[in-house]
Motif scaffolding. Structure first.
Motif, short mmCIF file in Angstrom:
data_model
loop_
_atom_site.label_atom_id
_atom_site.label_comp_id
_atom_site.label_asym_id
_atom_site.label_seq_id
_atom_site.Cartn_x
_atom_site.Cartn_y
_atom_site.Cartn_z
N THR A 287 -4.87 30.62 42.70
CA THR A 287 -4.44 29.85 43.86
C THR A 287 -3.22 29.00 43.53
O THR A 287 -3.20 28.31 42.51
CB THR A 287 -5.58 28.91 44.32
N CYS A 288 -2.23 29.05 44.38
CA CYS A 288 -1.04 28.23 44.17
C CYS A 288 -1.42 26.75 44.32
O CYS A 288 -2.01 26.37 45.34
CB CYS A 288 0.05 28.60 45.17
N PRO A 289 -1.08 25.89 43.32
CA PRO A 289 -1.52 24.50 43.36
C PRO A 289 -0.65 23.60 44.24
O PRO A 289 -0.97 22.43 44.40
CB PRO A 289 -1.42 24.08 41.89
N THR B 231 1.36 22.17 49.89
CA THR B 231 1.87 22.74 51.15
C THR B 231 1.79 24.26 51.17
O THR B 231 2.12 24.88 52.18
CB THR B 231 3.34 22.33 51.35
N CYS B 232 1.36 24.88 50.03
CA CYS B 232 1.31 26.34 49.98
C CYS B 232 -0.14 26.82 49.86
O CYS B 232 -0.76 27.18 50.84
CB CYS B 232 2.17 26.85 48.83
N GLY B 233 -0.69 26.85 48.64
CA GLY B 233 -2.08 27.24 48.47
C GLY B 233 -2.33 28.73 48.63
O GLY B 233 -3.44 29.15 48.93
N HIS C 65 2.96 32.62 38.77
CA HIS C 65 4.16 32.64 39.61
C HIS C 65 3.71 32.92 41.03
O HIS C 65 3.21 34.00 41.33
CB HIS C 65 5.14 33.72 39.12
N CYS C 66 3.85 31.93 41.92
CA CYS C 66 3.36 32.09 43.29
C CYS C 66 4.22 33.11 44.04
O CYS C 66 5.43 32.96 44.14
CB CYS C 66 3.36 30.76 44.02
N LEU C 67 3.58 34.15 44.56
CA LEU C 67 4.30 35.20 45.26
C LEU C 67 4.81 34.73 46.62
O LEU C 67 5.66 35.35 47.23
CB LEU C 67 3.40 36.43 45.46
N HIS C 68 4.28 33.59 47.11
CA HIS C 68 4.72 33.11 48.41
C HIS C 68 5.84 32.07 48.29
O HIS C 68 6.90 32.22 48.89
CB HIS C 68 3.55 32.52 49.19
N CYS C 69 5.63 31.02 47.48
CA CYS C 69 6.63 29.95 47.44
C CYS C 69 7.46 29.96 46.16
O CYS C 69 8.39 29.20 46.01
CB CYS C 69 5.98 28.58 47.63
N GLY C 70 7.09 30.81 45.19
CA GLY C 70 7.89 30.92 43.98
C GLY C 70 7.60 29.87 42.92
O GLY C 70 8.28 29.82 41.89
ZN LIG Z 1 2.83 28.78 46.43
#
Ligand SMILES: [Zn+2]
Length: 470
Positions: free
Chosen positions: A399-401, A404-406, A419-424
Protein backbone atom coordinates in the motif's frame (compact mmCIF):
# COMPACT_ATOMS: atom_id res chain seq x y z
CA UNK A 1 7.35 -10.51 34.15
CA UNK A 2 7.94 -14.28 33.97
CA UNK A 3 11.19 -15.83 32.80
CA UNK A 4 12.56 -19.36 33.04
CA UNK A 5 15.91 -20.34 34.47
CA UNK A 6 17.39 -23.70 33.42
CA UNK A 7 19.74 -25.83 35.49
CA UNK A 8 21.25 -28.92 33.91
CA UNK A 9 22.33 -31.95 35.91
CA UNK A 10 25.54 -33.89 35.40
CA UNK A 11 25.07 -37.02 33.29
CA UNK A 12 22.97 -39.51 35.26
CA UNK A 13 24.17 -43.04 35.97
CA UNK A 14 22.00 -46.04 35.15
CA UNK A 15 20.39 -46.28 38.59
CA UNK A 16 19.36 -42.62 38.63
CA UNK A 17 18.07 -42.84 35.09
CA UNK A 18 15.84 -45.73 36.09
CA UNK A 19 14.44 -43.84 39.08
CA UNK A 20 13.84 -40.73 36.98
CA UNK A 21 12.22 -42.54 34.05
CA UNK A 22 9.90 -44.45 36.41
CA UNK A 23 8.80 -41.20 38.01
CA UNK A 24 8.24 -39.55 34.63
CA UNK A 25 6.26 -42.53 33.49
CA UNK A 26 3.96 -42.54 36.52
CA UNK A 27 3.45 -38.79 36.23
CA UNK A 28 2.76 -38.89 32.49
CA UNK A 29 0.26 -41.73 32.74
CA UNK A 30 -1.90 -39.74 35.18
CA UNK A 31 -1.48 -36.59 33.11
CA UNK A 32 -2.59 -38.42 29.98
CA UNK A 33 -5.59 -39.85 31.76
CA UNK A 34 -6.59 -36.34 32.80
CA UNK A 35 -5.96 -35.02 29.27
CA UNK A 36 -8.13 -37.71 27.72
CA UNK A 37 -11.01 -36.71 29.94
CA UNK A 38 -10.41 -32.99 29.29
CA UNK A 39 -10.45 -33.68 25.55
CA UNK A 40 -14.26 -33.90 25.76
CA UNK A 41 -15.94 -30.49 25.79
CA UNK A 42 -18.40 -31.76 28.42
CA UNK A 43 -15.60 -31.57 31.01
CA UNK A 44 -14.35 -28.06 30.28
CA UNK A 45 -15.93 -26.77 33.49
CA UNK A 46 -12.94 -28.45 35.12
CA UNK A 47 -10.64 -25.99 33.34
CA UNK A 48 -12.14 -23.27 35.54
CA UNK A 49 -11.92 -25.49 38.61
CA UNK A 50 -8.87 -27.80 38.58
CA UNK A 51 -9.40 -28.94 42.18
CA UNK A 52 -12.72 -30.50 41.25
CA UNK A 53 -10.98 -32.50 38.50
CA UNK A 54 -8.33 -33.65 40.98
CA UNK A 55 -11.04 -34.88 43.35
CA UNK A 56 -12.82 -36.67 40.52
CA UNK A 57 -9.58 -38.32 39.38
CA UNK A 58 -8.47 -39.61 42.79
CA UNK A 59 -10.23 -42.96 42.41
CA UNK A 60 -8.18 -43.64 39.26
CA UNK A 61 -4.77 -42.88 40.74
CA UNK A 62 -2.02 -45.48 40.53
CA UNK A 63 -1.48 -47.16 43.91
CA UNK A 64 2.01 -46.75 45.35
CA UNK A 65 2.73 -43.48 43.54
CA UNK A 66 2.80 -40.41 45.83
CA UNK A 67 -0.69 -38.87 45.74
CA UNK A 68 0.76 -35.38 45.67
CA UNK A 69 2.74 -36.17 42.51
CA UNK A 70 -0.41 -37.42 40.81
CA UNK A 71 -2.25 -34.23 41.87
CA UNK A 72 0.50 -32.25 40.17
CA UNK A 73 0.01 -34.31 37.00
CA UNK A 74 -3.69 -33.43 36.96
CA UNK A 75 -2.95 -29.71 37.44
CA UNK A 76 -0.34 -29.90 34.69
CA UNK A 77 -2.92 -31.45 32.35
CA UNK A 78 -5.28 -28.56 33.08
CA UNK A 79 -2.53 -26.03 32.28
CA UNK A 80 -1.75 -27.84 29.00
CA UNK A 81 -5.42 -27.96 28.03
CA UNK A 82 -5.94 -24.27 28.85
CA UNK A 83 -3.03 -23.36 26.57
CA UNK A 84 -4.63 -25.48 23.84
CA UNK A 85 -7.94 -23.59 24.10
CA UNK A 86 -6.21 -20.19 24.37
CA UNK A 87 -4.14 -20.77 21.25
CA UNK A 88 -7.23 -21.92 19.38
CA UNK A 89 -9.01 -18.67 20.32
CA UNK A 90 -5.97 -16.68 19.21
CA UNK A 91 -5.80 -18.51 15.88
CA UNK A 92 -9.49 -17.80 15.29
CA UNK A 93 -8.96 -14.11 16.20
CA UNK A 94 -12.04 -14.78 18.31
CA UNK A 95 -12.09 -11.48 20.21
CA UNK A 96 -11.52 -9.33 17.13
CA UNK A 97 -14.17 -11.13 15.08
CA UNK A 98 -16.73 -10.97 17.87
CA UNK A 99 -16.05 -7.28 18.38
CA UNK A 100 -16.60 -6.61 14.70
CA UNK A 101 -19.67 -8.73 14.33
CA UNK A 102 -21.71 -7.69 17.36
CA UNK A 103 -22.49 -4.59 19.37
CA UNK A 104 -24.58 -3.79 22.44
CA UNK A 105 -25.79 -6.65 24.58
CA UNK A 106 -24.82 -9.29 22.01
CA UNK A 107 -21.22 -8.15 22.16
CA UNK A 108 -21.33 -8.19 25.95
CA UNK A 109 -22.74 -11.70 25.89
CA UNK A 110 -20.11 -12.93 23.40
CA UNK A 111 -17.27 -11.62 25.59
CA UNK A 112 -18.94 -13.14 28.65
CA UNK A 113 -18.93 -16.51 26.84
CA UNK A 114 -15.26 -16.24 25.94
CA UNK A 115 -14.25 -15.42 29.51
CA UNK A 116 -14.76 -18.90 30.96
CA UNK A 117 -13.60 -22.26 29.63
CA UNK A 118 -16.82 -23.85 30.90
CA UNK A 119 -18.85 -21.44 28.77
CA UNK A 120 -16.74 -22.14 25.70
CA UNK A 121 -17.33 -25.87 26.25
CA UNK A 122 -21.08 -25.21 26.48
CA UNK A 123 -21.00 -23.21 23.25
CA UNK A 124 -19.25 -26.08 21.48
CA UNK A 125 -22.03 -28.39 22.67
CA UNK A 126 -24.53 -25.97 21.10
CA UNK A 127 -25.83 -24.68 24.44
CA UNK A 128 -26.44 -21.01 25.21
CA UNK A 129 -25.73 -20.47 28.93
CA UNK A 130 -27.68 -17.71 30.68
CA UNK A 131 -25.58 -14.84 32.13
CA UNK A 132 -26.14 -13.89 35.78
CA UNK A 133 -25.67 -10.14 35.70
CA UNK A 134 -27.44 -8.93 32.58
CA UNK A 135 -30.45 -9.80 30.47
CA UNK A 136 -30.37 -11.00 26.89
CA UNK A 137 -33.23 -12.53 24.89
CA UNK A 138 -32.99 -16.28 24.03
CA UNK A 139 -33.05 -15.59 20.27
CA UNK A 140 -30.11 -13.20 20.60
CA UNK A 141 -28.22 -15.67 22.75
CA UNK A 142 -28.70 -18.38 20.12
CA UNK A 143 -27.49 -16.11 17.32
CA UNK A 144 -24.30 -15.30 19.23
CA UNK A 145 -23.69 -18.95 20.12
CA UNK A 146 -24.09 -20.02 16.49
CA UNK A 147 -21.46 -17.51 15.39
CA UNK A 148 -18.97 -18.19 18.19
CA UNK A 149 -19.37 -21.94 17.82
CA UNK A 150 -18.56 -21.90 14.11
CA UNK A 151 -15.63 -19.56 14.74
CA UNK A 152 -14.05 -21.81 17.37
CA UNK A 153 -14.84 -25.14 15.74
CA UNK A 154 -13.02 -24.13 12.56
CA UNK A 155 -9.72 -23.60 14.33
CA UNK A 156 -10.02 -26.35 16.93
CA UNK A 157 -7.45 -29.05 16.23
CA UNK A 158 -7.28 -32.37 18.00
CA UNK A 159 -6.79 -31.98 21.76
CA UNK A 160 -3.33 -32.62 23.24
CA UNK A 161 -2.24 -36.03 24.55
CA UNK A 162 1.03 -37.24 26.03
CA UNK A 163 3.31 -38.44 23.28
CA UNK A 164 6.52 -38.70 25.24
CA UNK A 165 7.05 -39.22 28.93
CA UNK A 166 9.82 -36.71 29.35
CA UNK A 167 8.84 -34.02 31.80
CA UNK A 168 6.98 -33.49 35.05
CA UNK A 169 6.08 -30.56 37.26
CA UNK A 170 6.89 -30.57 40.95
CA UNK A 171 5.81 -28.15 43.63
CA UNK A 172 8.11 -27.32 46.52
CA UNK A 173 6.80 -30.17 48.72
CA UNK A 174 7.98 -32.80 46.21
CA UNK A 175 11.67 -31.94 46.15
CA UNK A 176 14.45 -30.62 48.33
CA UNK A 177 17.56 -28.66 47.41
CA UNK A 178 20.83 -29.07 49.29
CA UNK A 179 24.55 -28.33 49.02
CA UNK A 180 27.29 -30.84 49.59
CA UNK A 181 30.98 -29.92 49.32
CA UNK A 182 30.21 -26.88 47.20
CA UNK A 183 27.95 -28.72 44.79
CA UNK A 184 24.17 -28.22 44.48
CA UNK A 185 21.73 -31.16 44.44
CA UNK A 186 18.00 -31.63 43.95
CA UNK A 187 16.50 -34.60 45.81
CA UNK A 188 13.13 -35.98 44.71
CA UNK A 189 11.10 -38.69 46.48
CA UNK A 190 11.18 -41.69 44.14
CA UNK A 191 8.63 -44.46 43.67
CA UNK A 192 10.72 -46.80 45.80
CA UNK A 193 9.94 -46.23 49.46
CA UNK A 194 12.70 -44.55 51.38
CA UNK A 195 14.80 -44.01 48.25
CA UNK A 196 15.46 -40.57 46.87
CA UNK A 197 16.47 -39.58 43.37
CA UNK A 198 19.36 -37.18 43.82
CA UNK A 199 20.25 -34.99 40.81
CA UNK A 200 23.76 -33.45 40.92
CA UNK A 201 23.58 -30.01 39.25
CA UNK A 202 26.28 -28.46 37.08
CA UNK A 203 25.98 -24.93 38.39
CA UNK A 204 24.72 -23.11 41.42
CA UNK A 205 21.29 -21.62 41.64
CA UNK A 206 18.60 -20.79 44.14
CA UNK A 207 15.98 -23.33 43.03
CA UNK A 208 12.60 -22.83 44.71
CA UNK A 209 8.86 -22.89 44.07
CA UNK A 210 7.24 -24.82 41.22
CA UNK A 211 9.73 -26.46 38.89
CA UNK A 212 9.64 -28.68 35.81
CA UNK A 213 12.09 -31.56 35.50
CA UNK A 214 12.86 -32.52 31.91
CA UNK A 215 14.79 -35.60 30.78
CA UNK A 216 17.19 -34.98 27.89
CA UNK A 217 17.86 -38.37 26.28
CA UNK A 218 20.45 -36.92 23.88
CA UNK A 219 22.68 -35.76 26.69
CA UNK A 220 21.64 -38.23 29.35
CA UNK A 221 20.88 -35.43 31.79
CA UNK A 222 17.93 -33.92 33.60
CA UNK A 223 17.18 -30.21 33.22
CA UNK A 224 15.39 -28.29 35.95
CA UNK A 225 13.24 -25.41 34.62
CA UNK A 226 12.33 -22.81 37.16
CA UNK A 227 10.00 -19.93 36.30
CA UNK A 228 10.71 -16.76 38.18
CA UNK A 229 9.45 -13.23 38.29
CA UNK A 230 11.80 -10.44 37.24
CA UNK A 231 11.15 -6.97 38.42
CA UNK A 232 12.30 -4.51 35.81
CA UNK A 233 12.34 -0.88 36.88
CA UNK A 234 9.68 0.70 34.69
CA UNK A 235 10.55 4.03 33.13
CA UNK A 236 7.82 6.30 31.81
CA UNK A 237 7.34 6.48 28.04
CA UNK A 238 8.98 9.52 26.46
CA UNK A 239 8.01 9.48 22.77
CA UNK A 240 4.91 8.95 20.59
CA UNK A 241 3.96 5.50 19.29
CA UNK A 242 6.11 3.94 16.59
CA UNK A 243 5.96 0.82 14.42
CA UNK A 244 8.46 -1.77 13.25
CA UNK A 245 8.33 -4.25 10.42
CA UNK A 246 9.97 -7.64 11.03
CA UNK A 247 12.34 -8.15 8.12
CA UNK A 248 14.38 -10.92 6.57
CA UNK A 249 17.53 -9.08 5.49
CA UNK A 250 17.61 -6.90 8.59
CA UNK A 251 15.88 -7.61 11.90
CA UNK A 252 13.68 -4.51 11.90
CA UNK A 253 12.69 -1.51 9.83
CA UNK A 254 11.12 1.44 11.67
CA UNK A 255 8.44 3.81 10.41
CA UNK A 256 10.99 6.63 10.70
CA UNK A 257 13.20 5.02 8.09
CA UNK A 258 15.78 3.19 10.17
CA UNK A 259 17.02 -0.33 9.40
CA UNK A 260 18.28 -2.22 12.43
CA UNK A 261 20.20 -5.48 12.79
CA UNK A 262 22.27 -5.75 9.61
CA UNK A 263 23.56 -9.17 8.58
CA UNK A 264 20.45 -10.89 9.96
CA UNK A 265 19.53 -12.66 6.71
CA UNK A 266 23.03 -14.11 6.28
CA UNK A 267 23.01 -15.35 9.86
CA UNK A 268 19.68 -17.11 9.43
CA UNK A 269 20.78 -18.65 6.15
CA UNK A 270 23.87 -20.08 7.81
CA UNK A 271 21.75 -21.51 10.63
CA UNK A 272 19.41 -23.09 8.09
CA UNK A 273 22.33 -24.63 6.23
CA UNK A 274 23.73 -26.05 9.44
CA UNK A 275 20.40 -27.59 10.27
CA UNK A 276 19.66 -29.16 6.89
CA UNK A 277 23.10 -29.95 5.41
CA UNK A 278 24.59 -31.59 8.46
CA UNK A 279 21.35 -33.50 8.77
CA UNK A 280 21.77 -34.95 5.28
CA UNK A 281 25.48 -35.65 5.72
CA UNK A 282 24.80 -37.46 8.99
CA UNK A 283 22.19 -39.65 7.36
CA UNK A 284 24.72 -40.77 4.77
CA UNK A 285 27.23 -41.56 7.50
CA UNK A 286 24.62 -43.53 9.43
CA UNK A 287 24.04 -45.61 6.30
CA UNK A 288 27.79 -46.19 5.89
CA UNK A 289 28.11 -47.32 9.51
CA UNK A 290 25.17 -49.66 9.10
CA UNK A 291 26.68 -51.14 5.93
CA UNK A 292 29.96 -51.73 7.76
CA UNK A 293 27.97 -53.46 10.51
CA UNK A 294 26.34 -55.72 7.95
CA UNK A 295 29.64 -56.73 6.31
CA UNK A 296 31.12 -57.51 9.71
CA UNK A 297 33.58 -54.58 9.69
CA UNK A 298 32.87 -53.67 13.30
CA UNK A 299 36.02 -51.58 13.64
CA UNK A 300 35.04 -49.38 10.70
CA UNK A 301 31.48 -49.00 11.97
CA UNK A 302 32.58 -47.88 15.40
CA UNK A 303 35.22 -45.57 13.88
CA UNK A 304 32.54 -43.77 11.87
CA UNK A 305 30.25 -43.54 14.87
CA UNK A 306 32.96 -42.23 17.14
CA UNK A 307 34.65 -39.73 14.82
CA UNK A 308 31.95 -38.58 12.44
CA UNK A 309 28.70 -39.02 14.25
CA UNK A 310 29.49 -37.49 17.62
CA UNK A 311 26.93 -34.91 18.60
CA UNK A 312 29.13 -32.58 20.62
CA UNK A 313 30.62 -30.46 17.82
CA UNK A 314 27.35 -30.23 15.97
CA UNK A 315 25.45 -29.06 19.01
CA UNK A 316 28.16 -26.57 19.84
CA UNK A 317 28.07 -25.00 16.38
CA UNK A 318 24.30 -24.82 16.47
CA UNK A 319 24.26 -23.27 19.92
CA UNK A 320 26.74 -20.63 18.73
CA UNK A 321 24.60 -19.85 15.68
CA UNK A 322 21.51 -19.41 17.81
CA UNK A 323 23.36 -17.22 20.29
CA UNK A 324 24.52 -14.94 17.44
CA UNK A 325 20.93 -14.52 16.22
CA UNK A 326 19.71 -13.76 19.74
CA UNK A 327 22.39 -11.12 20.25
CA UNK A 328 21.63 -9.39 16.96
CA UNK A 329 17.88 -9.40 17.59
CA UNK A 330 18.34 -8.13 21.15
CA UNK A 331 20.53 -5.23 20.01
CA UNK A 332 18.11 -4.26 17.21
CA UNK A 333 15.14 -4.25 19.58
CA UNK A 334 17.04 -2.16 22.15
CA UNK A 335 17.95 0.37 19.47
CA UNK A 336 14.40 0.56 18.17
CA UNK A 337 13.09 1.29 21.66
CA UNK A 338 15.79 3.71 22.78
CA UNK A 339 13.45 6.73 22.56
CA UNK A 340 10.94 4.87 24.83
CA UNK A 341 7.82 5.25 22.64
CA UNK A 342 4.39 5.04 24.29
CA UNK A 343 3.49 2.07 22.08
CA UNK A 344 5.36 -0.22 19.74
CA UNK A 345 3.15 -1.40 16.88
CA UNK A 346 3.92 -4.72 15.17
CA UNK A 347 2.29 -7.35 13.02
CA UNK A 348 1.11 -10.58 14.65
CA UNK A 349 4.39 -12.39 15.25
CA UNK A 350 2.85 -15.66 16.37
CA UNK A 351 2.23 -16.74 12.80
CA UNK A 352 4.51 -17.10 9.81
CA UNK A 353 2.98 -15.13 7.01
CA UNK A 354 3.61 -15.84 3.34
CA UNK A 355 5.82 -12.79 2.89
CA UNK A 356 8.37 -14.12 5.34
CA UNK A 357 8.99 -17.19 3.24
CA UNK A 358 12.49 -16.99 1.94
CA UNK A 359 13.49 -20.01 -0.07
CA UNK A 360 16.88 -20.09 1.59
CA UNK A 361 15.40 -20.25 5.10
CA UNK A 362 13.85 -23.32 6.62
CA UNK A 363 10.46 -22.91 8.27
CA UNK A 364 11.81 -24.17 11.55
CA UNK A 365 14.53 -21.52 11.59
CA UNK A 366 12.22 -18.66 10.55
CA UNK A 367 9.61 -19.63 13.09
CA UNK A 368 12.20 -19.90 15.83
CA UNK A 369 13.68 -16.51 14.87
CA UNK A 370 10.26 -14.87 15.03
CA UNK A 371 9.63 -16.29 18.47
CA UNK A 372 12.97 -14.87 19.61
CA UNK A 373 12.00 -11.46 18.22
CA UNK A 374 8.59 -11.56 19.86
CA UNK A 375 10.03 -12.54 23.22
CA UNK A 376 12.59 -9.71 23.07
CA UNK A 377 9.95 -7.15 22.03
CA UNK A 378 7.62 -8.20 24.84
CA UNK A 379 10.39 -8.02 27.40
CA UNK A 380 11.87 -4.69 26.27
CA UNK A 381 8.59 -2.86 25.74
CA UNK A 382 7.42 -3.75 29.21
CA UNK A 383 10.73 -2.70 30.76
CA UNK A 384 10.70 0.60 28.89
CA UNK A 385 7.17 1.60 29.89
CA UNK A 386 5.86 0.91 26.37
CA UNK A 387 2.99 -1.23 25.20
CA UNK A 388 3.38 -3.81 22.48
CA UNK A 389 0.40 -3.53 20.14
CA UNK A 390 -0.50 -5.97 17.41
CA UNK A 391 -2.33 -4.76 14.31
CA UNK A 392 -3.66 -6.31 11.11
CA UNK A 393 -0.74 -6.40 8.66
CA UNK A 394 -2.58 -7.41 5.49
CA UNK A 395 -1.34 -5.44 2.44
CA UNK A 396 0.94 -3.19 4.52
CA UNK A 397 3.82 -3.89 2.14
CA UNK A 398 1.79 -3.20 -1.03
CA UNK A 399 0.00 0.00 0.00
CA UNK A 400 1.29 3.45 -0.90
CA UNK A 401 1.88 5.29 2.42
CA UNK A 402 1.14 8.76 0.99
CA UNK A 403 -2.10 9.85 2.73
CA UNK A 404 -3.53 11.44 -0.44
CA UNK A 405 -2.81 8.28 -2.50
CA UNK A 406 -3.00 4.90 -0.73
CA UNK A 407 -2.88 2.89 -3.96
CA UNK A 408 -2.65 -0.88 -3.37
CA UNK A 409 -0.93 -3.16 -5.87
CA UNK A 410 1.46 -6.05 -5.52
CA UNK A 411 3.69 -4.54 -8.23
CA UNK A 412 4.19 -1.46 -6.04
CA UNK A 413 6.88 -3.58 -4.45
CA UNK A 414 10.03 -4.86 -6.17
CA UNK A 415 12.11 -6.83 -3.68
CA UNK A 416 13.53 -4.27 -1.27
CA UNK A 417 12.19 -1.22 -3.10
CA UNK A 418 8.74 0.36 -3.08
CA UNK A 419 7.59 2.41 -6.04
CA UNK A 420 3.95 3.53 -6.18
CA UNK A 421 2.53 2.80 -9.64
CA UNK A 422 -0.04 5.56 -9.19
CA UNK A 423 1.75 8.57 -7.68
CA UNK A 424 5.38 7.56 -8.19
CA UNK A 425 6.37 7.74 -4.51
CA UNK A 426 9.65 5.88 -3.81
CA UNK A 427 10.98 4.29 -0.66
CA UNK A 428 12.30 1.26 1.17
CA UNK A 429 9.75 -1.57 1.11
CA UNK A 430 10.15 -2.58 4.77
CA UNK A 431 9.99 1.03 5.97
CA UNK A 432 6.78 1.46 3.97
CA UNK A 433 5.34 -1.61 5.73
CA UNK A 434 6.24 -0.08 9.12
CA UNK A 435 4.62 3.26 8.16
CA UNK A 436 1.42 1.46 7.21
CA UNK A 437 1.46 -0.64 10.39
CA UNK A 438 1.55 2.56 12.44
CA UNK A 439 -1.48 4.02 10.65
CA UNK A 440 -3.39 0.75 11.19
CA UNK A 441 -3.25 1.48 14.92
CA UNK A 442 -5.91 4.17 14.71
CA UNK A 443 -7.78 2.80 11.72
CA UNK A 444 -11.53 2.86 12.38
CA UNK A 445 -12.29 -0.05 10.00
CA UNK A 446 -9.25 -2.33 9.87
CA UNK A 447 -9.06 -4.45 13.02
CA UNK A 448 -6.94 -7.41 13.96
CA UNK A 449 -9.68 -9.85 12.99
CA UNK A 450 -10.67 -8.25 9.67
CA UNK A 451 -10.29 -10.90 6.94
CA UNK A 452 -7.68 -10.25 4.27
CA UNK A 453 -10.15 -9.88 1.39
CA UNK A 454 -12.14 -7.34 3.34
CA UNK A 455 -8.98 -5.33 4.07
CA UNK A 456 -8.27 -5.20 0.34
CA UNK A 457 -11.85 -4.13 -0.47
CA UNK A 458 -11.75 -1.33 2.12
CA UNK A 459 -8.35 -0.05 0.93
CA UNK A 460 -9.47 -0.11 -2.73
CA UNK A 461 -12.68 1.76 -1.92
CA UNK A 462 -10.73 4.44 -0.05
CA UNK A 463 -8.37 4.89 -2.99
CA UNK A 464 -11.30 5.28 -5.41
CA UNK A 465 -12.95 7.86 -3.15
CA UNK A 466 -9.76 9.90 -2.98
CA UNK A 467 -9.43 9.90 -6.76
CA UNK A 468 -13.00 11.15 -7.18
CA UNK A 469 -12.57 14.08 -4.79
CA UNK A 470 -9.89 16.35 -6.25
ZN1 LIG B 1 0.98 6.45 -4.25
Amino acid sequence: MKRTARYESRPLNRGKRRLLLDLLDAFSRVKDLALSSLGRVTSWDYLDNPRALRDAMKSRYTPGVPVHLQDQAVFDAVATMRRFVDSCLARAHAKGRVFQRFDGVKRRYAFWLLKRYGHIGAVLRGEAPVPEHFVIAPAERKAVVRFVRRLIRNSLGSPPRMRSHRSMTLDSTLYRVFDHQGRAYVAIASLTKGKRLVLPLRGQGAIHGNIRVVWDPMRGTAVVHMPYEVRVPRKPAAAPAMAVDAGITEVLATNTGEKLGHGYGKLLERLTEQTTKTGKARNTLHQLAKKADATGDIAKASRIRRHNLGGKKLRKRHVQGEAAVKTLVGTAVRQALRTRPAAMVVEDLTHLRGRTKNRKLSRIVSRWARSVLRERLEFRTEAGGSRLETVNAAYTSQTCPVPTCGYVHKDNRHGDRFHCLHCGWDGDADVVAAMNLLSRRDDPELHLGTPKEQVKAILDARFRRRKETP
